[in-house]
Write a protein that holds these residues in place. Structure first.
Motif, PDB file in Angstrom:
ATOM      1  N   ASN A 127       0.876  -1.166   0.000  1.00 29.11           N
ATOM      2  CA  ASN A 127       0.000   0.000   0.000  1.00 29.11           C
ATOM      3  C   ASN A 127       0.916   1.219   0.000  1.00 29.11           C
ATOM      4  N   ALA A 128       1.007   1.883  -1.141  1.00 25.96           N
ATOM      5  CA  ALA A 128       1.938   3.010  -1.279  1.00 25.96           C
ATOM      6  C   ALA A 128       1.213   4.336  -1.128  1.00 25.96           C
ATOM      7  N   ARG A 129       1.824   5.240  -0.396  1.00 30.02           N
ATOM      8  CA  ARG A 129       1.300   6.603  -0.379  1.00 30.02           C
ATOM      9  C   ARG A 129       1.418   7.151  -1.794  1.00 30.02           C
ATOM     10  N   ASN A 130       0.406   7.888  -2.212  1.00 25.32           N
ATOM     11  CA  ASN A 130       0.391   8.378  -3.597  1.00 25.32           C
ATOM     12  C   ASN A 130       1.638   9.169  -3.960  1.00 25.32           C
ATOM     13  N   ASN A 131       2.182   9.923  -3.011  1.00 28.58           N
ATOM     14  CA  ASN A 131       3.366  10.734  -3.316  1.00 28.58           C
ATOM     15  C   ASN A 131       4.655   9.908  -3.381  1.00 28.58           C
ATOM     16  N   LYS A 132       4.571   8.600  -3.145  1.00 28.39           N
ATOM     17  CA  LYS A 132       5.753   7.726  -3.198  1.00 28.39           C
ATOM     18  C   LYS A 132       5.698   6.736  -4.360  1.00 28.39           C
ATOM     19  N   LYS A 133       4.674   6.844  -5.209  1.00 27.63           N
ATOM     20  CA  LYS A 133       4.507   5.876  -6.300  1.00 27.63           C
ATOM     21  C   LYS A 133       5.737   5.784  -7.196  1.00 27.63           C
ATOM     22  N   SER A 134       6.334   6.914  -7.536  1.00 28.49           N
ATOM     23  CA  SER A 134       7.471   6.897  -8.468  1.00 28.49           C
ATOM     24  C   SER A 134       8.657   6.115  -7.891  1.00 28.49           C
ATOM     25  N   PHE A 135       8.809   6.125  -6.576  1.00 25.05           N
ATOM     26  CA  PHE A 135       9.883   5.341  -5.948  1.00 25.05           C
ATOM     27  C   PHE A 135       9.686   3.855  -6.258  1.00 25.05           C
ATOM     28  N   TYR A 136       8.491   3.359  -6.055  1.00 28.32           N
ATOM     29  CA  TYR A 136       8.216   1.936  -6.261  1.00 28.32           C
ATOM     30  C   TYR A 136       8.258   1.548  -7.736  1.00 28.32           C
TER      31      TYR A 136
END
Length: 134
Positions: free
Chosen positions: A99-108
């Motif tokens: 479950n990724a925070r929306n502001n961390k999507k690019s990291f994943y």
């Protein structure tokens, strides 16, 4: 820097400080913590980054990937994520998700994880489920 298995209780301080500082400390203590695998990154003798993994069948969910603010941007969480993806492959798991925070999507996304667009909100934070098939 070294990554080692740690006890669930060792994750709680960083979870609280980095992810949910406005919530009570108990908020970061998961009911299923005792069923998980927990890993920490140590810089010398200081625990600076943590993640918790939960295997169910041929899938692994990782939760609470967090790095202390002073240690962010140094590739530590990336090494931790590489470590658990390698572990999942060694265990012949089919899928890893979070479950990724929306502001961390690019990291994943840098690790081949795809946004499923299954979005939800928890304690005022918006999350999306991200996954990678192995």
């Amino acid at each position: 820097m070294k990554i080692i298995a740690i006890n669930p209780s060792q994750t709680w301080q960083i979870r609280h400080e980095v992810m949910w500082p406005d919530q009570p400390f108990e908020f970061v203590q998961l009911e299923e913590d005792n069923d998980g695998l927990h890993f920490g990154v140590f810089d010398h003798d200081k625990l600076v980054s943590i993640v918790s993994c939960f295997i169910d069948g041929d899938e692994m969910q990782f939760r609470k990937l967090a790095t202390l603010e002073d240690f962010q941007g140094k590739g530590i969480a990336s090494e931790l994520l590489k470590h658990i993806l390698k572990l999942a492959k060694e265990k012949d798991l089919r899928k890893v998700w979070c479950n990724a925070r929306n502001n961390k999507k690019s990291f994943y996304e840098k690790f081949g994880m795809i946004d499923t667009h299954k979005i939800f909100t928890k304690a005022g934070q918006e999350f999306t489920i991200m996954e990678v098939l192995l």
